[in-house]
Write a protein that holds these residues in place. Structure first.
Motif, PDB file in Angstrom:
ATOM      1  N   ARG A 112       0.832  -1.217   0.000  1.00  0.00           N
ATOM      2  CA  ARG A 112       0.000   0.000   0.000  1.00  0.00           C
ATOM      3  C   ARG A 112       0.862   1.261   0.000  1.00  0.00           C
ATOM      4  O   ARG A 112       0.588   2.206  -0.739  1.00  0.00           O
ATOM      5  CB  ARG A 112      -0.931  -0.014   1.221  1.00  0.00           C
ATOM      6  CG  ARG A 112      -2.075  -1.013   1.048  1.00  0.00           C
ATOM      7  CD  ARG A 112      -2.900  -1.122   2.306  1.00  0.00           C
ATOM      8  NE  ARG A 112      -4.065  -1.966   2.115  1.00  0.00           N
ATOM      9  CZ  ARG A 112      -4.829  -2.414   3.115  1.00  0.00           C
ATOM     10  NH1 ARG A 112      -4.539  -2.102   4.362  1.00  0.00           N
ATOM     11  NH2 ARG A 112      -5.872  -3.163   2.853  1.00  0.00           N
ATOM     12  N   ILE A 162      -4.200  -0.607  12.491  1.00  0.00           N
ATOM     13  CA  ILE A 162      -4.476   0.555  11.619  1.00  0.00           C
ATOM     14  C   ILE A 162      -4.597   0.138  10.144  1.00  0.00           C
ATOM     15  O   ILE A 162      -5.635   0.339   9.514  1.00  0.00           O
ATOM     16  CB  ILE A 162      -3.347   1.616  11.748  1.00  0.00           C
ATOM     17  CG1 ILE A 162      -3.130   2.020  13.213  1.00  0.00           C
ATOM     18  CG2 ILE A 162      -3.621   2.811  10.840  1.00  0.00           C
ATOM     19  CD1 ILE A 162      -3.984   3.141  13.728  1.00  0.00           C
ATOM     20  N   CYS A 163      -3.546  -0.440   9.635  1.00  0.00           N
ATOM     21  CA  CYS A 163      -3.557  -0.807   8.209  1.00  0.00           C
ATOM     22  C   CYS A 163      -4.193  -2.192   8.066  1.00  0.00           C
ATOM     23  O   CYS A 163      -3.542  -3.174   7.705  1.00  0.00           O
ATOM     24  CB  CYS A 163      -2.133  -0.781   7.638  1.00  0.00           C
ATOM     25  SG  CYS A 163      -2.120  -0.808   5.845  1.00  0.00           S
ATOM     26  N   CYS A 170      -6.905   4.948   7.644  1.00  0.00           N
ATOM     27  CA  CYS A 170      -5.868   5.827   7.111  1.00  0.00           C
ATOM     28  C   CYS A 170      -5.829   7.176   7.821  1.00  0.00           C
ATOM     29  O   CYS A 170      -4.753   7.768   7.975  1.00  0.00           O
ATOM     30  CB  CYS A 170      -6.078   6.026   5.609  1.00  0.00           C
ATOM     31  SG  CYS A 170      -6.011   4.456   4.720  1.00  0.00           S
ATOM     32  N   CYS A 173      -3.460   6.991  10.559  1.00  0.00           N
ATOM     33  CA  CYS A 173      -2.181   6.316  10.272  1.00  0.00           C
ATOM     34  C   CYS A 173      -1.011   7.295  10.240  1.00  0.00           C
ATOM     35  O   CYS A 173      -1.034   8.285   9.489  1.00  0.00           O
ATOM     36  CB  CYS A 173      -2.289   5.588   8.929  1.00  0.00           C
ATOM     37  SG  CYS A 173      -0.762   4.754   8.488  1.00  0.00           S
ATOM     38  N   ALA A 176       0.433   7.910   6.730  1.00  0.00           N
ATOM     39  CA  ALA A 176      -0.434   8.468   5.681  1.00  0.00           C
ATOM     40  C   ALA A 176       0.271   9.490   4.775  1.00  0.00           C
ATOM     41  O   ALA A 176       0.089   9.470   3.552  1.00  0.00           O
ATOM     42  CB  ALA A 176      -1.695   9.056   6.305  1.00  0.00           C
ATOM     43  N   CYS A 179       2.046   7.574   2.044  1.00  0.00           N
ATOM     44  CA  CYS A 179       1.406   6.389   1.476  1.00  0.00           C
ATOM     45  C   CYS A 179       0.821   6.687   0.095  1.00  0.00           C
ATOM     46  O   CYS A 179      -0.115   7.473  -0.046  1.00  0.00           O
ATOM     47  CB  CYS A 179       0.309   5.892   2.424  1.00  0.00           C
ATOM     48  SG  CYS A 179      -0.516   4.418   1.800  1.00  0.00           S
ATOM     49  N   TYR A 182      -2.900   5.605  -0.348  1.00  0.00           N
ATOM     50  CA  TYR A 182      -3.813   6.540   0.328  1.00  0.00           C
ATOM     51  C   TYR A 182      -3.966   7.809  -0.516  1.00  0.00           C
ATOM     52  O   TYR A 182      -5.080   8.319  -0.718  1.00  0.00           O
ATOM     53  CB  TYR A 182      -3.263   6.867   1.719  1.00  0.00           C
ATOM     54  CG  TYR A 182      -4.134   7.812   2.521  1.00  0.00           C
ATOM     55  CD1 TYR A 182      -5.506   7.606   2.655  1.00  0.00           C
ATOM     56  CD2 TYR A 182      -3.569   8.922   3.167  1.00  0.00           C
ATOM     57  CE1 TYR A 182      -6.294   8.481   3.398  1.00  0.00           C
ATOM     58  CE2 TYR A 182      -4.360   9.793   3.914  1.00  0.00           C
ATOM     59  CZ  TYR A 182      -5.715   9.560   4.022  1.00  0.00           C
ATOM     60  OH  TYR A 182      -6.502  10.423   4.749  1.00  0.00           O
ATOM     61  N   GLN A 187      -6.381   2.301  -1.587  1.00  0.00           N
ATOM     62  CA  GLN A 187      -5.944   1.362  -0.536  1.00  0.00           C
ATOM     63  C   GLN A 187      -6.560  -0.027  -0.711  1.00  0.00           C
ATOM     64  O   GLN A 187      -5.909  -1.041  -0.485  1.00  0.00           O
ATOM     65  CB  GLN A 187      -6.341   1.846   0.869  1.00  0.00           C
ATOM     66  CG  GLN A 187      -5.949   3.221   1.257  1.00  0.00           C
ATOM     67  CD  GLN A 187      -6.986   4.236   0.869  1.00  0.00           C
ATOM     68  OE1 GLN A 187      -7.416   4.288  -0.267  1.00  0.00           O
ATOM     69  NE2 GLN A 187      -7.400   5.068   1.817  1.00  0.00           N
TER      70      GLN A 187
HETATM   71  S1  SF4 Z   1      -2.317   5.343   4.984  1.00  0.00           S
HETATM   72 FE1  SF4 Z   1      -1.476   3.638   3.848  1.00  0.00          FE
HETATM   73  S2  SF4 Z   1      -0.248   2.521   5.332  1.00  0.00           S
HETATM   74 FE2  SF4 Z   1      -1.598   3.874   6.469  1.00  0.00          FE
HETATM   75  S3  SF4 Z   1      -3.410   2.643   6.947  1.00  0.00           S
HETATM   76 FE3  SF4 Z   1      -3.811   3.737   5.040  1.00  0.00          FE
HETATM   77  S4  SF4 Z   1      -3.213   2.293   3.442  1.00  0.00           S
HETATM   78 FE4  SF4 Z   1      -2.257   1.578   5.343  1.00  0.00          FE
END
Ligand code: SF4
Length: 315
Positions: A112, A162-163, A170, A173, A176, A179, A182, A187
């Motif tokens: 991701r 979280i992920c 997100c 996170c 983020a 990412c 994201y 995602q």
């Molecule tokens: S921002 Fe990226 S790493 Fe974080 S929870 Fe969302 S998909 Fe997962």
């Protein structure tokens, strides 16, 4: 214990296990039946067999009265049961070695973060993602910012809290800002994972052979699925075939009645089981068959594939 098993399910087992077998030498010396009993119900019994083999190997190799676990992932990998993830987790968390611990969580997070559509079921993808984590860790380590064990545990926590596989959080996170998935709102497209082979379903009959207060059990063969654990006699197909295959004389059978159904799911197959309570006029002596009372039955390791029968049958 935590491989493929939730922490909540493991806690009680871990406590009992470590109380009874607090050292590597105690684990190596534990009689196999007792070891299986301590693991009973936890599943994936090859884990505990590997643990004991590893303990035995360490005892043999060490001159000391109490051997120590090797401190590097490379040495740990030589022990039975230590794959790259377990070796990386132990070496980094317990000994501070700069190595990644890459499991399904870490693969999902990386795919991701980088919006990488490689199939994480493929060995080459696991290798490439592991190398990428190693590079991040080594780089951070060089700059003295990073404690490898904490880095790996942070990834574990991020993947667990979280992920998440579905509906990642997100907005909460810390990664983020970096990412790519994201940023693109994609995602849910990651990770890409090739389809696993469909499980093979097999109908089996389980025979609860009873004679008064006694029930018959037998030990499974030393190799293959559920090796060396105890079971109620069972076989694919109708109960009559199972009884015939084990050489049960038809004249010994007083009655046969259904005693419950259960589907047990293994990694690559599932057993759709029908239990039959078969009342016999005597404790028929057959090779490998052991007649025990309900109380005695409690001291034998019966895997959960058969443990449900203990409750469903019964005089
Ligand atoms: S921002 Fe990226 S790493 Fe974080 S929870 Fe969302 S998909 Fe997962």
């Amino acid at each position: 214990m935590l491989q493929q098993t939730r922490t909540e399910a493991v806690k009680g087992y871990f406590r009992r296990f470590i109380e009874e077998l607090p050292t590597i030498s105690a684990l190596a010396a534990c009689p196999p039946d007792r070891l299986m009993k301590l693991w009973e119900g936890l599943g994936y019994y090859s884990r505990v067999r590997c643990l004991q083999k590893a303990a035995g190997q360490l005892c043999t190799a060490s001159g000391a009265s109490e051997p120590k676990l090797p401190a590097s992932a490379a040495e740990l990998r030589r022990l039975p049961g230590f794959g790259p993830y377990t070796a990386g987790a132990v070496a980094s968390i317990a000994f501070g070695e700069c190595v990644p611990a890459v499991d399904g969580n870490a693969l999902r997070i990386y795919s991701r973060l980088c919006a990488d559509g490689s199939d994480i079921a493929q060995e080459c993808t696991k290798k490439a993602f592991t190398a990428a984590y190693q590079a991040i860790l080594s780089d951070e380590n060089r700059q003295a910012h990073c404690v490898p064990g904490i880095f790996n545990q942070a990834l574990m926590d991020l993947g667990a809290c979280i992920c998440l596989p579905k509906n990642p959080k997100c907005a909460e996170c810390p990664l983020a800002p970096f990412c790519k998935a994201y940023a693109a709102g994609t995602q849910d497209n990651y990770p890409v994972k090739g389809k696993a082979k469909a499980r093979k379903a097999e109908a089996r009959s389980v025979l609860l052979l009873r004679c008064g207060e006694y029930t018959a059990i037998r030990k499974r063969p030393p190799g293959g699925m559920l090796a060396s654990l105890w079971e109620f006699p069972n076989a694919p197909g109708a109960w009559e075939y199972c009884a015939e295959a084990m050489g049960l004389p038809p004249g010994d059978i007083l009655s046969a009645a259904p005693a419950g159904q259960h589907t047990h799911i293994f990694t690559h197959r599932e057993w759709v089981m029908q239990a039959w309570e078969i009342k016999l006029c005597r404790c028929t002596a057959l090779p490998g068959l052991l007649w025990v009372t309900d109380k005695e039955l409690e001291s034998y390791a019966i895997p959960s594939a058969f443990a449900w029968c203990k409750r469903s049958g019964g005089d």
